[in-house]
Write a protein that holds these residues in place. Structure first.
Motif, PDB file in Angstrom:
ATOM      1  N   LEU A 327       0.836  -1.209   0.000  1.00  0.00           N
ATOM      2  CA  LEU A 327       0.000   0.000   0.000  1.00  0.00           C
ATOM      3  C   LEU A 327       0.872   1.261   0.000  1.00  0.00           C
ATOM      4  CD1 LEU A 327      -2.999   1.114   0.374  1.00  0.00           C
ATOM      5  CD2 LEU A 327      -2.363   1.351   2.796  1.00  0.00           C
ATOM      6  N   VAL A 328       1.877   1.284   0.844  1.00  0.00           N
ATOM      7  CA  VAL A 328       2.747   2.469   0.951  1.00  0.00           C
ATOM      8  C   VAL A 328       3.552   2.664  -0.327  1.00  0.00           C
ATOM      9  CG1 VAL A 328       4.720   3.466   2.163  1.00  0.00           C
ATOM     10  CG2 VAL A 328       2.844   2.419   3.465  1.00  0.00           C
ATOM     11  N   ILE A 329       4.073   1.576  -0.891  1.00  0.00           N
ATOM     12  CA  ILE A 329       4.841   1.679  -2.136  1.00  0.00           C
ATOM     13  C   ILE A 329       3.958   2.210  -3.271  1.00  0.00           C
ATOM     14  CG2 ILE A 329       5.989   0.307  -3.927  1.00  0.00           C
ATOM     15  CD1 ILE A 329       7.184  -1.375  -1.687  1.00  0.00           C
ATOM     16  N   ASN A 330       2.657   1.900  -3.205  1.00  0.00           N
ATOM     17  CA  ASN A 330       1.711   2.395  -4.210  1.00  0.00           C
ATOM     18  C   ASN A 330       1.029   3.694  -3.788  1.00  0.00           C
ATOM     19  OD1 ASN A 330       1.420   0.377  -6.566  1.00  0.00           O
ATOM     20  ND2 ASN A 330       1.408  -0.964  -4.770  1.00  0.00           N
ATOM     21  N   ASN A 331       1.653   4.399  -2.832  1.00  0.00           N
ATOM     22  CA  ASN A 331       1.176   5.715  -2.392  1.00  0.00           C
ATOM     23  C   ASN A 331      -0.285   5.704  -1.934  1.00  0.00           C
ATOM     24  OD1 ASN A 331       3.585   7.231  -2.772  1.00  0.00           O
ATOM     25  ND2 ASN A 331       3.209   7.202  -4.983  1.00  0.00           N
ATOM     26  N   GLY A 332      -0.688   4.620  -1.264  1.00  0.00           N
ATOM     27  CA  GLY A 332      -2.021   4.551  -0.701  1.00  0.00           C
ATOM     28  C   GLY A 332      -3.121   4.172  -1.676  1.00  0.00           C
ATOM     29  N   ILE A 334      -5.539   1.891  -3.294  1.00  0.00           N
ATOM     30  CA  ILE A 334      -6.128   0.582  -3.001  1.00  0.00           C
ATOM     31  C   ILE A 334      -6.174  -0.302  -4.248  1.00  0.00           C
ATOM     32  CG2 ILE A 334      -8.244  -0.611  -2.276  1.00  0.00           C
ATOM     33  CD1 ILE A 334      -6.975   0.729   0.037  1.00  0.00           C
ATOM     34  N   THR A 335      -6.544   0.283  -5.391  1.00  0.00           N
ATOM     35  CA  THR A 335      -6.665  -0.494  -6.634  1.00  0.00           C
ATOM     36  C   THR A 335      -5.332  -1.117  -7.035  1.00  0.00           C
ATOM     37  OG1 THR A 335      -8.444   0.969  -7.395  1.00  0.00           O
ATOM     38  CG2 THR A 335      -7.351  -0.407  -9.054  1.00  0.00           C
ATOM     39  N   SER A 336      -4.280  -0.300  -7.051  1.00  0.00           N
ATOM     40  CA  SER A 336      -2.946  -0.813  -7.413  1.00  0.00           C
ATOM     41  C   SER A 336      -2.468  -1.847  -6.411  1.00  0.00           C
ATOM     42  CB  SER A 336      -1.945   0.341  -7.483  1.00  0.00           C
ATOM     43  OG  SER A 336      -2.319   1.272  -8.476  1.00  0.00           O
ATOM     44  N   THR A 337      -2.766  -1.622  -5.131  1.00  0.00           N
ATOM     45  CA  THR A 337      -2.357  -2.568  -4.085  1.00  0.00           C
ATOM     46  C   THR A 337      -3.051  -3.912  -4.280  1.00  0.00           C
ATOM     47  OG1 THR A 337      -2.026  -0.729  -2.534  1.00  0.00           O
ATOM     48  CG2 THR A 337      -2.244  -2.935  -1.589  1.00  0.00           C
ATOM     49  N   ALA A 338      -4.360  -3.878  -4.597  1.00  0.00           N
ATOM     50  CA  ALA A 338      -5.117  -5.113  -4.812  1.00  0.00           C
ATOM     51  C   ALA A 338      -4.566  -5.889  -6.008  1.00  0.00           C
ATOM     52  CB  ALA A 338      -6.597  -4.784  -5.018  1.00  0.00           C
ATOM     53  N   LEU A 339      -4.230  -5.164  -7.086  1.00  0.00           N
ATOM     54  CA  LEU A 339      -3.677  -5.818  -8.268  1.00  0.00           C
ATOM     55  C   LEU A 339      -2.345  -6.492  -7.949  1.00  0.00           C
ATOM     56  CD1 LEU A 339      -4.447  -3.160 -11.035  1.00  0.00           C
ATOM     57  CD2 LEU A 339      -5.373  -5.493 -10.926  1.00  0.00           C
ATOM     58  N   GLU A 340      -1.523  -5.792  -7.210  1.00  0.00           N
ATOM     59  CA  GLU A 340      -0.205  -6.339  -6.892  1.00  0.00           C
ATOM     60  C   GLU A 340      -0.298  -7.509  -5.914  1.00  0.00           C
ATOM     61  OE1 GLU A 340       4.097  -4.522  -5.495  1.00  0.00           O
ATOM     62  OE2 GLU A 340       2.681  -3.251  -6.598  1.00  0.00           O
ATOM     63  N   CYS A 341      -1.285  -7.447  -5.023  1.00  0.00           N
ATOM     64  CA  CYS A 341      -1.477  -8.541  -4.052  1.00  0.00           C
ATOM     65  C   CYS A 341      -2.346  -9.658  -4.608  1.00  0.00           C
ATOM     66  CB  CYS A 341      -2.115  -7.989  -2.771  1.00  0.00           C
ATOM     67  SG  CYS A 341      -1.035  -6.914  -1.803  1.00  0.00           S
ATOM     68  N   ASN A 342      -2.821  -9.448  -5.851  1.00  0.00           N
ATOM     69  CA  ASN A 342      -3.625 -10.474  -6.527  1.00  0.00           C
ATOM     70  C   ASN A 342      -4.878 -10.837  -5.723  1.00  0.00           C
ATOM     71  OD1 ASN A 342      -4.193 -12.204  -8.686  1.00  0.00           O
ATOM     72  ND2 ASN A 342      -3.166 -13.948  -7.694  1.00  0.00           N
ATOM     73  N   CYS A 343      -5.602  -9.812  -5.279  1.00  0.00           N
ATOM     74  CA  CYS A 343      -6.839 -10.042  -4.543  1.00  0.00           C
ATOM     75  C   CYS A 343      -7.817  -8.889  -4.799  1.00  0.00           C
ATOM     76  CB  CYS A 343      -6.578 -10.197  -3.042  1.00  0.00           C
ATOM     77  SG  CYS A 343      -5.845  -8.737  -2.282  1.00  0.00           S
ATOM     78  N   HIS A 344      -9.022  -8.965  -4.262  1.00  0.00           N
ATOM     79  CA  HIS A 344     -10.058  -7.948  -4.456  1.00  0.00           C
ATOM     80  C   HIS A 344      -9.763  -6.727  -3.585  1.00  0.00           C
ATOM     81  CE1 HIS A 344     -14.057  -6.073  -4.646  1.00  0.00           C
ATOM     82  NE2 HIS A 344     -14.223  -6.793  -5.767  1.00  0.00           N
ATOM     83  N   GLN A 345     -10.225  -5.551  -4.046  1.00  0.00           N
ATOM     84  CA  GLN A 345     -10.030  -4.318  -3.278  1.00  0.00           C
ATOM     85  C   GLN A 345     -10.636  -4.427  -1.891  1.00  0.00           C
ATOM     86  OE1 GLN A 345     -11.138  -0.779  -5.509  1.00  0.00           O
ATOM     87  NE2 GLN A 345     -10.672  -1.837  -7.438  1.00  0.00           N
ATOM     88  N   ASN A 346     -11.791  -5.117  -1.774  1.00  0.00           N
ATOM     89  CA  ASN A 346     -12.435  -5.247  -0.465  1.00  0.00           C
ATOM     90  C   ASN A 346     -11.586  -6.081   0.492  1.00  0.00           C
ATOM     91  OD1 ASN A 346     -14.598  -3.689  -1.208  1.00  0.00           O
ATOM     92  ND2 ASN A 346     -15.892  -5.428  -1.801  1.00  0.00           N
ATOM     93  N   GLU A 368      -4.839  10.334   8.925  1.00  0.00           N
ATOM     94  CA  GLU A 368      -3.924  10.145  10.050  1.00  0.00           C
ATOM     95  C   GLU A 368      -3.347   8.734  10.044  1.00  0.00           C
ATOM     96  OE1 GLU A 368      -5.838  13.119  13.422  1.00  0.00           O
ATOM     97  OE2 GLU A 368      -6.702  11.126  13.104  1.00  0.00           O
ATOM     98  N   PHE A 369      -4.213   7.750   9.801  1.00  0.00           N
ATOM     99  CA  PHE A 369      -3.781   6.350   9.768  1.00  0.00           C
ATOM    100  C   PHE A 369      -2.724   6.123   8.696  1.00  0.00           C
ATOM    101  CE2 PHE A 369      -4.716   2.087   7.794  1.00  0.00           C
ATOM    102  CZ  PHE A 369      -4.044   1.336   8.745  1.00  0.00           C
ATOM    103  N   TYR A 370      -2.985   6.616   7.484  1.00  0.00           N
ATOM    104  CA  TYR A 370      -2.032   6.391   6.388  1.00  0.00           C
ATOM    105  C   TYR A 370      -0.731   7.167   6.611  1.00  0.00           C
ATOM    106  CZ  TYR A 370       0.238   6.164   1.897  1.00  0.00           C
ATOM    107  OH  TYR A 370       1.170   5.970   0.916  1.00  0.00           O
ATOM    108  N   ALA A 371      -0.830   8.396   7.128  1.00  0.00           N
ATOM    109  CA  ALA A 371       0.371   9.204   7.364  1.00  0.00           C
ATOM    110  C   ALA A 371       1.315   8.500   8.337  1.00  0.00           C
ATOM    111  CB  ALA A 371      -0.015  10.576   7.898  1.00  0.00           C
ATOM    112  N   GLU A 372       0.768   7.965   9.421  1.00  0.00           N
ATOM    113  CA  GLU A 372       1.595   7.277  10.411  1.00  0.00           C
ATOM    114  C   GLU A 372       2.122   5.952   9.851  1.00  0.00           C
ATOM    115  OE1 GLU A 372      -0.592   6.894  14.027  1.00  0.00           O
ATOM    116  OE2 GLU A 372      -0.622   9.062  14.397  1.00  0.00           O
ATOM    117  N   LEU A 373       1.251   5.233   9.158  1.00  0.00           N
ATOM    118  CA  LEU A 373       1.634   3.946   8.594  1.00  0.00           C
ATOM    119  C   LEU A 373       2.749   4.098   7.561  1.00  0.00           C
ATOM    120  CD1 LEU A 373       0.803   0.907   8.656  1.00  0.00           C
ATOM    121  CD2 LEU A 373      -0.629   1.402   6.659  1.00  0.00           C
ATOM    122  N   SER A 374       2.630   5.083   6.675  1.00  0.00           N
ATOM    123  CA  SER A 374       3.625   5.268   5.615  1.00  0.00           C
ATOM    124  C   SER A 374       4.993   5.645   6.181  1.00  0.00           C
ATOM    125  CB  SER A 374       3.156   6.329   4.609  1.00  0.00           C
ATOM    126  OG  SER A 374       3.011   7.583   5.230  1.00  0.00           O
TER     127      SER A 374
END
Length: 388
Positions: A327-332, A334-346, A368-374
């Motif tokens: 998620l962080v490598i894809n700048n948050g 969700i769509t790109s993260t799901a594609l890379e993880c080979n799963c659904h966005q949900n 706030e969650f994403y800022a701290e996580l990244s």
């Protein structure tokens, strides 16, 4: 200390050199090497004060004086005025030099040597330049480079190092760090350095330094425009036969080398570290965003404690950890993260909700969650991928 003429005589390719005049100049420093070829030919109208570096060891076949020995004195005088440290000629056309050349050499303490036809110019130049480079690496060691990158050397020590290396810096300098994209792939350092030693036009514009299985190219120019440095870099990449499509090319900004060589190296290496961490070729220090402060602070107690508080609950949960890293490598996204993880966005959203619970961030906003996580993920990856 720079190498002296008499020290170079220990090199294998110079074992057959015979001193014919100028013995009082053997303590002169040597910072480069060159070949006097067409520059002094009678049918060539050539004039270039930058053809031979100051403090260089120049060799020649004297072919330019084949039909006129008086040209030898003109050439030697010209080279002396350019500031060379020594001159050597191959005894194929002339076995002995005219008396006036020897007299000029002795009067001006310019060592002149002769050597036999069995010695090859390419080997001589390569060995001299390799010796100069070895001398540089005794000063600009990996340990010293590391200290400069980590801002641990006082400015007076940076100045001493800058003035001790063979490259005669012009007003401006830029550092570029190169390392292959593919893990486990190495640069062919022997070939790269040999190509560099044999490139006459690069010797007063660049120097090479090995560091952490990669390569620094330090460029220098009288001009401060990025375009001028880009031209030199392109020339270097082509001459050194480095495939730019297979390596990170991490650039810093332009600085005054005698004052801020450490900053040149630091910015280039931090650009590489950011690129490796985010799996993205940032290219230039100005593009790395928050890494400008994250990298210098990576070892601080506060930042490490913060990172641990975010990631410790999921470090042993591979699926969740890989999801937040992606998620962080894809700048948050969700769509790109799901594609890379080979799963659904949900599925990604579900995993993130579980991460929220585990790290106690249930009441924080998405921002706030994403800022701290990244921030936490990037500190984690800096140590893991960039080995910082």
């Amino acid at each position: 200390m720079a190498l002296k003429v008499k020290e170079l005589l220990q090199l294998q390719s110079l074992q057959g050199f015979k001193l014919v005049s100028g013995d009082k100049g053997l303590d002169k420093a040597v910072c480069s090497a060159g070949i006097a070829d067409y520059e002094f030919a009678p049918d060539v109208n050539y004039h270039n004060d930058n053809a031979f570096d100051k403090d260089s060891f120049v060799i020649s076949s004297l072919l330019f004086a084949q039909n006129d020995s008086t040209r030898i004195l003109d050439a030697v005088r010209n080279l002396y005025e350019l500031g060379i440290s020594a001159f050597a000629y191959k005894s194929v056309i002339y076995n002995e030099l005219p008396a006036e050349v020897l007299a000029f050499s002795n009067e001006n303490n310019l060592p002149i040597f002769s050597f036999g036809p069995e010695l090859y110019f390419e080997n001589i130049i390569y060995e001299i330049m390799e010796a100069v480079q070895r001398d540089d690496t005794q000063i600009l060691t990996e340990a010293n480079i590391k200290k400069m990158i980590e801002n641990e050397l006082p400015k007076e020590e940076v100045l001493r190092i800058s003035k001790s290396i063979s490259l005669l810096f012009k007003k401006n300098a830029m550092a570029i760090y190169l390392k292959p994209f593919a893990t486990g792939t190495k640069l062919d350092m022997s070939r790269i350095f040999r190509n560099f030693y044999l490139n006459k036009s690069l010797k007063n514009k660049a120097m090479l330094c090995k560091y952490n299985k990669g390569l620094f190219i330090i460029l220098t120019s009288a001009y401060e425009e990025d375009e001028k440095f880009e031209l030199i870099l392109n020339e270097a990449m082509e001459s050194l036969s480095i495939n730019e499509k297979k390596v990170y090319i991490a650039r810093g900004n332009i600085y005054h080398p005698y004052e801020e060589l450490d900053r040149c190296l630091r910015e280039a290496y931090h650009t590489f570290a950011a690129s490796v961490t985010d799996c993205r070729d940032y290219g230039h220090f100005n593009n790395i965003g928050s890494f400008k402060y994250l990298i210098p602070l990576k070892d601080s107690y506060a930042l490490n404690e913060f990172t641990e508080s975010i990631l410790l609950p999921i470090l042993d949960k591979e699926e969740y950890l890989n999801t937040v890293i992606t998620l962080v490598i894809n700048n948050g996204d969700i769509t790109s993260t799901a594609l890379e993880c080979n799963c659904h966005q949900n599925t990604i959203r579900y995993r993130l909700s579980k991460v929220r619970e585990l790290i106690g961030a249930g009441k924080k906003t998405e921002f706030e969650f994403y800022a701290e996580l990244s921030t936490a993920v990037r500190i984690y990856l800096l140590k893991k991928r960039a080995a910082l």
